[in-house]
Write a protein that holds these residues in place. Structure first.
Motif, PDB file in Angstrom:
ATOM      1  N   LYS A   1     -59.744  18.350  56.226  1.00 53.74           N
ATOM      2  CA  LYS A   1     -58.290  18.412  56.408  1.00 53.74           C
ATOM      3  C   LYS A   1     -57.874  17.725  57.710  1.00 53.74           C
ATOM      4  CE  LYS A   1     -55.427  20.955  54.759  1.00 53.74           C
ATOM      5  NZ  LYS A   1     -54.262  20.725  53.865  1.00 53.74           N
ATOM      6  N   VAL A   2     -58.617  17.984  58.767  1.00 53.24           N
ATOM      7  CA  VAL A   2     -58.270  17.403  60.070  1.00 53.24           C
ATOM      8  C   VAL A   2     -58.325  15.884  60.004  1.00 53.24           C
ATOM      9  CG1 VAL A   2     -59.071  17.103  62.444  1.00 53.24           C
ATOM     10  CG2 VAL A   2     -58.948  19.400  61.459  1.00 53.24           C
ATOM     11  N   GLU A   3     -59.409  15.343  59.449  1.00 52.24           N
ATOM     12  CA  GLU A   3     -59.556  13.886  59.404  1.00 52.24           C
ATOM     13  C   GLU A   3     -58.522  13.238  58.486  1.00 52.24           C
ATOM     14  OE1 GLU A   3     -63.737  13.154  58.605  1.00 52.24           O
ATOM     15  OE2 GLU A   3     -64.013  12.836  60.749  1.00 52.24           O
ATOM     16  N   LYS A   4     -58.086  13.973  57.472  1.00 50.70           N
ATOM     17  CA  LYS A   4     -57.066  13.450  56.565  1.00 50.70           C
ATOM     18  C   LYS A   4     -55.690  13.453  57.218  1.00 50.70           C
ATOM     19  CE  LYS A   4     -55.046  14.138  51.959  1.00 50.70           C
ATOM     20  NZ  LYS A   4     -55.081  14.957  50.712  1.00 50.70           N
ATOM     21  N   GLU A   5     -55.391  14.502  57.984  1.00 53.65           N
ATOM     22  CA  GLU A   5     -54.040  14.666  58.529  1.00 53.65           C
ATOM     23  C   GLU A   5     -53.858  14.019  59.898  1.00 53.65           C
ATOM     24  OE1 GLU A   5     -51.644  15.866  56.852  1.00 53.65           O
ATOM     25  OE2 GLU A   5     -52.693  16.822  55.174  1.00 53.65           O
ATOM     26  N   ILE A   6     -54.942  13.874  60.671  1.00 54.21           N
ATOM     27  CA  ILE A   6     -54.827  13.350  62.038  1.00 54.21           C
ATOM     28  C   ILE A   6     -55.764  12.154  62.158  1.00 54.21           C
ATOM     29  CG2 ILE A   6     -54.947  13.905  64.499  1.00 54.21           C
ATOM     30  CD1 ILE A   6     -54.625  16.852  63.712  1.00 54.21           C
TER      31      ILE A   6
END
Length: 282
Positions: free
Chosen positions: A28-33
């Motif tokens: 999720k982190v790599e997708k959103e940020i």
């Protein structure tokens, strides 16, 4: 926030066990940020060791409270990463002095350690596929005791009571339910190999206050090498993908095995390729 996105930040994700919910959060982190790269996923014990040895120079994002760190020195979020938590990460990035610019790795000949790591990734993939089991159960069976008893018939579950104890201990730290799929996971001395099991219930049922239709169970030996943990974590990391989540919820045993084999094969080749590009330490 615009200023922060000019820089590439590197982060570690921390959770109680270093597998399962943390790998979902990492996806999720790599997708959103886009400018926040996940260097590694650590358990609490691994994080403490690295801090004690002063080996941490990344942003720390954790799904659990870290009482041994000042609250300003890490970012506490849920595994599901809400919009407010994404904004929190963006706002806090400016307070971290660490800014890492991405440096291309030099291509070199593979070294012995790379070959050993490659073999371990392959071994982990084989264990998961060999031990993957899908169960069809009545909704009344939706509890940890029942599903653990079913697994006790497999040769790799050497201590069923220990598996139940470790899964229950991990569940008490937080329930993970995503679109009617619950996930439970733990490192445990109760299994001798990596274990992946999917339980389909013949109707909706309640799991710790949440309505679910299926259960995903991941287990790894406490002494499993990091390559094995990375391979089984591919499963939880890909829960971010709707098609994979749908297969786990509704798919037949054959469909689930086909999808899992495809995910693991792709992950294996990606990891081995990265290993073989690592510069030799000789």
């Amino acid at each position: 926030m615009k200023e922060h996105t000019k820089h590439i930040y590197k982060a570690v994700i921390v959770c109680a066990s270093g597998m399962g919910t943390s790998t979902y959060l990492a996806s999720k982190v790599e997708k959103e940020i886009a400018n926040l790269q996940i260097d590694s996923i650590l358990s609490l014990t691994e994080l403490k060791d690295k801090i004690n040895n002063r080996l941490i120079d990344q942003v720390i994002i954790s799904t659990v409270s870290l009482p041994f760190l000042h609250p300003d020195n890490y970012i506490l979020v849920s595994p599901f990463l809400s919009d407010d938590e994404i904004n929190l990460i963006y706002n806090k990035l400016g307070s971290f002095a660490i800014k890492n610019e991405e440096v291309p790795k030099e291509n070199t000949e593979p070294n012995t350690l790379s070959m050993v790591g490659s073999a371990r990734y392959g071994e982990g993939m084989v264990q998961i596929l060999r031990n993957l089991t899908v169960f069809e159960l009545p909704a009344s069976s939706a509890n940890l005791k029942n599903v653990t008893e079913l697994l006790s018939n497999t040769s790799i579950v050497v201590k069923p009571k220990q598996v139940l104890l470790d899964l229950d201990r991990r569940e008490k730290q937080g329930t993970f339910v995503l679109d009617n799929l619950a996930m439970v996971h733990a490192k445990t001395s109760g299994v001798s190999e990596l274990l992946l099991a999917v339980f389909h219930f013949n109707g909706s049922t309640i799991w710790d206050g949440f309505e679910i239709q299926s259960l995903l169970l991941l287990a790894a030996p406490v002494d499993a090498p990091k390559e094995h943990i990375e391979m089984i974590s591919v499963i939880s990391a890909n829960l971010i993908e709707e098609p994979f989540l749908h297969v786990l919820l509704k798919g037949t045993e054959e469909e689930i095995k086909t999808e899992v084999e495809s995910l693991l094969s792709n992950a294996f080749f990606t990891k081995v390729k990265a290993l073989l590009k690592e510069p030799s330490t000789k």
